[in-house]
Write an enzyme that holds these catalytic residues in place. Structure first.
Site, PDB file in Angstrom:
ATOM      1  N   GLY A 139      -6.869   2.338   7.098  1.00 18.26           N
ATOM      2  CA  GLY A 139      -6.263   3.644   7.337  1.00 18.26           C
ATOM      3  C   GLY A 139      -5.047   3.613   8.234  1.00 18.26           C
ATOM      4  O   GLY A 139      -4.803   4.535   9.005  1.00 18.26           O
ATOM      5  N   SER A 150      -2.934   1.375   4.352  1.00 22.13           N
ATOM      6  CA  SER A 150      -3.497   2.717   4.478  1.00 22.13           C
ATOM      7  C   SER A 150      -4.846   2.813   3.779  1.00 22.13           C
ATOM      8  O   SER A 150      -5.579   3.778   3.943  1.00 22.13           O
ATOM      9  CB  SER A 150      -2.527   3.746   3.902  1.00 22.13           C
ATOM     10  N   CYS A 151      -5.173   1.802   2.985  1.00 19.14           N
ATOM     11  CA  CYS A 151      -6.476   1.746   2.324  1.00 19.14           C
ATOM     12  C   CYS A 151      -7.588   1.614   3.361  1.00 19.14           C
ATOM     13  O   CYS A 151      -7.350   1.262   4.503  1.00 19.14           O
ATOM     14  CB  CYS A 151      -6.563   0.539   1.386  1.00 19.14           C
ATOM     15  N   ILE A 152      -8.819   1.881   2.914  1.00 11.96           N
ATOM     16  CA  ILE A 152      -9.975   1.737   3.797  1.00 11.96           C
ATOM     17  C   ILE A 152     -11.004   0.820   3.150  1.00 11.96           C
ATOM     18  O   ILE A 152     -11.253   0.907   1.946  1.00 11.96           O
ATOM     19  CB  ILE A 152     -10.650   3.103   4.070  1.00 11.96           C
ATOM     20  N   ASN A 185       0.814  -1.222   0.000  1.00 17.83           N
ATOM     21  CA  ASN A 185       0.000   0.000   0.000  1.00 17.83           C
ATOM     22  C   ASN A 185       0.841   1.262   0.000  1.00 17.83           C
ATOM     23  O   ASN A 185       0.563   2.222  -0.714  1.00 17.83           O
ATOM     24  CB  ASN A 185      -0.834   0.041   1.286  1.00 17.83           C
TER      25      ASN A 185
END
Lengths: 204, 162
Positions: free
Chosen positions: B94, B29-31, A154
């Site tokens: 996140g 960090s993605c949601i 990510n």
């Protein structure tokens, strides 16, 4: 900025060659530290959809250990050294001169050893990179994480995601003679860096 | 877990109905934003990477961003028969996977992702009823559309239902 879709075969070859020299240098450094023969494959230079990148290291939920370094200079980017947990522990054993299988949990000493290994790999990679391109670059201090591959990647992909839907990755697999220390080394140039690199090697 | 398991990739979303379960693996960090209509047992799961499409170069993929992905998923679950007024949302993810002393914006994107998701949900009149965001670790999330239960799995911090 050069559109990444438009790299000519000769330019792709040049990128592969950069990866080859960089990773070759790194593999030599690594094999000297752990005193084992370490091979690498021919680097894959590929432009892949961002969401497919985690599949390169076993899928987004694969448990991996990763050392991450940001690369500063004229062609900034990111370096990631990703290993399955088992192999990372073997590497700690190798670095500390312990018999394989000694490390069962990563303490502060082991984490520090892995970061240092990442540092040496990145340094030798960038050094070779400099000889080929005359682009001088410096790695940041290394950061370490043990987690799901998707979550770790990510960090790199978010930056690329801001610029487009594809990632240019220069990926090399390391393989120790006894299968103990296997890992993936990624150089992921920032989107704008690609044109700088291609220009520097002077291949049309 | 009953029914079939539907995988949701990065920068993607899926909608469905009971007894399906929607799952997304390895969020950093993605949601993962879930929507659910508890009466009709219809919902969706969206895996966003970035907060704001207007701050990025053009993309063919609205599901990559909170501001474009959430409205898109709302439309799709409503088209499937959910009532917009009844929809409830849960969010997880996140994280900041690596901490540097000089954390750049890109490093802190997890926090911005979470804030923007909440803002976009509010703007669309969707009630946020649970969240598990922040931290420095990855998460795998899944929503069971039979119950609305939103599972958050981690490597070292166990598993919870939010």
């Amino acid at each position: 900025m050069i559109d990444e879709f438009d790299l000519t075969p000769a330019q792709l070859d040049a990128m592969r060659e950069i990866g080859n020299i960089g990773a070759g240098n790194s593999a030599t450094a690594l094999s000297q530290i752990v005193n084992k023969k370490i091979d690498m494959n021919v680097p894959q230079v590929s432009l892949i959809p961002i969401e497919d990148v985690p599949d390169l290291v076993g899928g987004p939920d694969a448990l991996v250990v990763a050392v991450f370094l940001r690369v500063y200079g004229k062609a900034p980017g990111n370096i990631l050294f990703v290993m399955p947990k088992k192999n990372a522990f073997y590497l700690v054993d190798g670095l500390m001169g312990k018999p394989l299988g000694t490390t069962q949990e990563l303490d502060e000493m082991g984490a520090s050893a892995l970061k240092e290994a990442g540092n040496i790999l990145a340094g030798s990679y960038l050094n070779a990179f400099f000889h080929f391109t005359k682009i001088s670059m410096l790695p940041s201090i290394p950061a370490l994480a043990i987690d799901m591959a998707g979550a770790i990647l990510n960090v790199v992909l978010v930056q690329l995601g801001q610029m487009g839907d594809y990632a240019m990755v220069i990926e090399t697999k390391f393989l120790a003679e006894d299968d103990s220390i296997n890992g993936h080394f990624f150089l992921v140039p920032d989107p704008g860096s690609l044109s700088t690199i291609v220009k520097a090697v002077g291949v049309e | 877990m009953a029914g079939n398991l539907v995988k949701v990739g990065m920068a993607d979303y899926k909608v469905g109905r009971s007894p399906s379960t929607l799952i997304s693996y390895g969020l950093g960090s993605c949601i993962g934003v879930s929507l659910y209509d508890p009466l009709r047992k219809i919902g969706g799961l969206l895996h966003i990477m970035l907060p704001d499409s207007t701050q990025a170069r053009s993309s063919d993929n609205p599901a990559k961003f909170a501001d474009t992905g959430i409205p898109l998923m709302i439309n799709d679950v409503v088209a499937l028969g959910a009532s917009k007024a009844r929809l409830v949302a849960k969010i997880a993810g996140g994280a900041q996977m690596f901490s540097f002393a000089s954390a750049s914006d890109a490093m802190r994107v997890g926090t911005r992702n979470a804030e923007t998701c909440k803002q976009i949900l509010r703007r669309n009149g969707i009630k946020l009823i649970a969240e598990d965001t922040g931290g420095t670790y990855g998460r795998t999330v899944s929503i069971d559309l039979a119950t609305g239960s939103y599972k958050v799995k981690t490597i070292d911090r166990g598993e919870k239902d939010i």
